[in-house]
Design a protein around this motif. Structure first.
Motif, PDB file in Angstrom:
ATOM      1  N   ASP A  13       0.831  -1.203   0.000  1.00 39.27           N
ATOM      2  CA  ASP A  13       0.000   0.000   0.000  1.00 39.27           C
ATOM      3  C   ASP A  13       0.869   1.258   0.000  1.00 39.27           C
ATOM      4  O   ASP A  13       0.516   2.260  -0.637  1.00 39.27           O
ATOM      5  CB  ASP A  13      -0.937  -0.031   1.213  1.00 39.27           C
ATOM      6  CG  ASP A  13      -1.911   1.128   1.236  1.00 39.27           C
ATOM      7  OD1 ASP A  13      -2.382   1.526   0.157  1.00 39.27           O
ATOM      8  OD2 ASP A  13      -2.204   1.630   2.339  1.00 39.27           O
ATOM      9  N   ASP A  62       0.824   7.269   3.443  1.00 37.82           N
ATOM     10  CA  ASP A  62       0.706   5.998   4.168  1.00 37.82           C
ATOM     11  C   ASP A  62       1.673   5.929   5.346  1.00 37.82           C
ATOM     12  O   ASP A  62       2.130   4.866   5.720  1.00 37.82           O
ATOM     13  CB  ASP A  62       0.948   4.805   3.214  1.00 37.82           C
ATOM     14  CG  ASP A  62       0.466   3.480   3.811  1.00 37.82           C
ATOM     15  OD1 ASP A  62      -0.528   3.497   4.548  1.00 37.82           O
ATOM     16  OD2 ASP A  62       1.099   2.439   3.532  1.00 37.82           O
ATOM     17  N   CYS A 113      -4.393   3.378   2.046  1.00 39.24           N
ATOM     18  CA  CYS A 113      -4.099   4.792   1.823  1.00 39.24           C
ATOM     19  C   CYS A 113      -4.228   5.111   0.337  1.00 39.24           C
ATOM     20  O   CYS A 113      -4.597   6.214  -0.042  1.00 39.24           O
ATOM     21  CB  CYS A 113      -2.692   5.122   2.332  1.00 39.24           C
ATOM     22  SG  CYS A 113      -2.303   6.875   2.261  1.00 39.24           S
TER      23      CYS A 113
HETATM   24 MN   LIG Z   1      -1.503   1.399   4.364  1.00 37.50          MN
END
Ligand SMILES: [Mn+2]
Length: 327
Positions: A13, A62, A113
């Motif tokens: 991510d 993130d 995110c």
């Molecule tokens: Mn994340």
């Protein structure tokens, strides 16, 4: 003008967030000539201590909130995003007086995110997310650990799963610099097919398959609980889904492993168990008794490397307790 993107290192991510931010900035802000990338990791003694900011703009994605004035963009979805109450107050004040509302975004309700950035960039800046649906789909699955089965998680047939494996074991910081821009430029299969990605993937897949075989050899299932001990084969990590892949009918696992700096008891609940949530044992409560911790469904206890026998005894007691729980 250069934009430096700080991102959560060794995290699928995190890499996807850095990539989608870059594409959004290029298409809808358009003021940057170049982008570069710096991975950030959680570490003792402050996460932003040795950070070098760019003279242009700096974005954090993130990862935790920074109060540094150099930071012009921030996106995060972690519950623990603020290092201090003062940081949270600074963020909230900026939201209220309108000075930061266009640049700093925090929403712990987002699974990934990447999803948060896509939503905000579309809503506030007219960014077109249609070409990125594959990336958004997999960022949510990987960051939310929402795999459809232990088989999907362990066999890694999907390109996103293999990319996760290489990103989590990235050989150096150059790897991220090369990989991140590609994630929003081409389908994930094409990213995976790049020579430098294949080179990094090979040894990691070998390690993964070796740990599957090791855990297969050592695992015993009794009254719904898997136990295994691989302390004689020091490892720096293995997929926590392997035991449930090998023995899908299990409800719990108690694993004993060893790395350079600790002996670890890993206690987990099968995410695909048929038991009702109300019947499940609270794993955090068990681990806390031995000075460990975690969540209701998964936890761990660390022992010093010379306390291996204590760890083995504790693991046996925990396994007996889980075997007596409702089936
Ligand atoms: Mn994340």
């Amino acid at each position: 003008m250069n934009v430096r993107v700080f991102y959560h290192d060794r995290c699928f991510d995190g890499a996807c967030s850095a990539s989608i931010f870059t594409r959004f900035h290029r298409e809808r802000i358009g003021t940057a000539k170049t982008f570069d990338y710096v991975g950030l990791a959680h570490q003792a003694g402050g996460v932003f201590n040795n950070v070098e900011y760019s003279e242009g703009e700096n974005a954090i994605v993130d990862f935790k909130y920074s109060n540094a004035p150099e930071v012009t963009w921030w996106f995060d979805h972690h519950q623990s995003a603020f290092l201090s109450d003062a940081d949270r107050a600074q963020y909230e004040a900026g939201q209220k007086d309108g000075t930061e509302t266009m640049r700093k975004y925090f929403d712990p309700n987002y699974t990934s995110c990447t999803g948060l950035i896509a939503h905000v960039a579309h809503r506030d800046f007219g960014f077109d997310t249609a070409p990125l649906l594959e990336l958004l789909h997999w960022a949510d699955i990987v960051d939310g650990a929402k795999y459809e089965s232990a088989q999907a998680a362990v066999e890694m047939k999907e390109p996103a799963m293999k990319l996760t494996l290489v990103i989590e074991s990235a050989p150096d910081s150059l790897f991220g610099q090369k990989l991140i821009p590609l994630l929003t430029e081409m389908p994930l299969q094409k990213v995976l097919d790049q020579d430098f990605v294949q080179e990094a993937l090979g040894p990691q897949l070998e390690k993964h398959h070796a740990s599957i075989e090791m855990i297969r050899e050592r695992s015993k299932l009794e009254r719904g609980t898997i136990t295994f001990d691989i302390t004689d084969q020091p490892t720096e990590g293995y997929s926590k889904f392997i035991p449930y892949y090998l023995m899908p009918e299990a409800n719990y696992v108690v694993g004993l492993s060893k790395s350079s700096f600790r002996v670890k008891i890993s206690v987990g609940t099968n995410p695909w168990t048929k038991l009702m949530p109300a019947d499940l044992v609270n794993i955090a409560a068990i681990c806390e008794r031995y000075g460990g911790g975690g969540h209701a469904r998964v936890g761990a206890i660390s022992f010093a490397p010379d306390k291996e026998e204590d760890a083995r005894k504790a693991a046996a007691v925990i396994a007996e307790e889980l075997k007596k729980s409702p089936l």
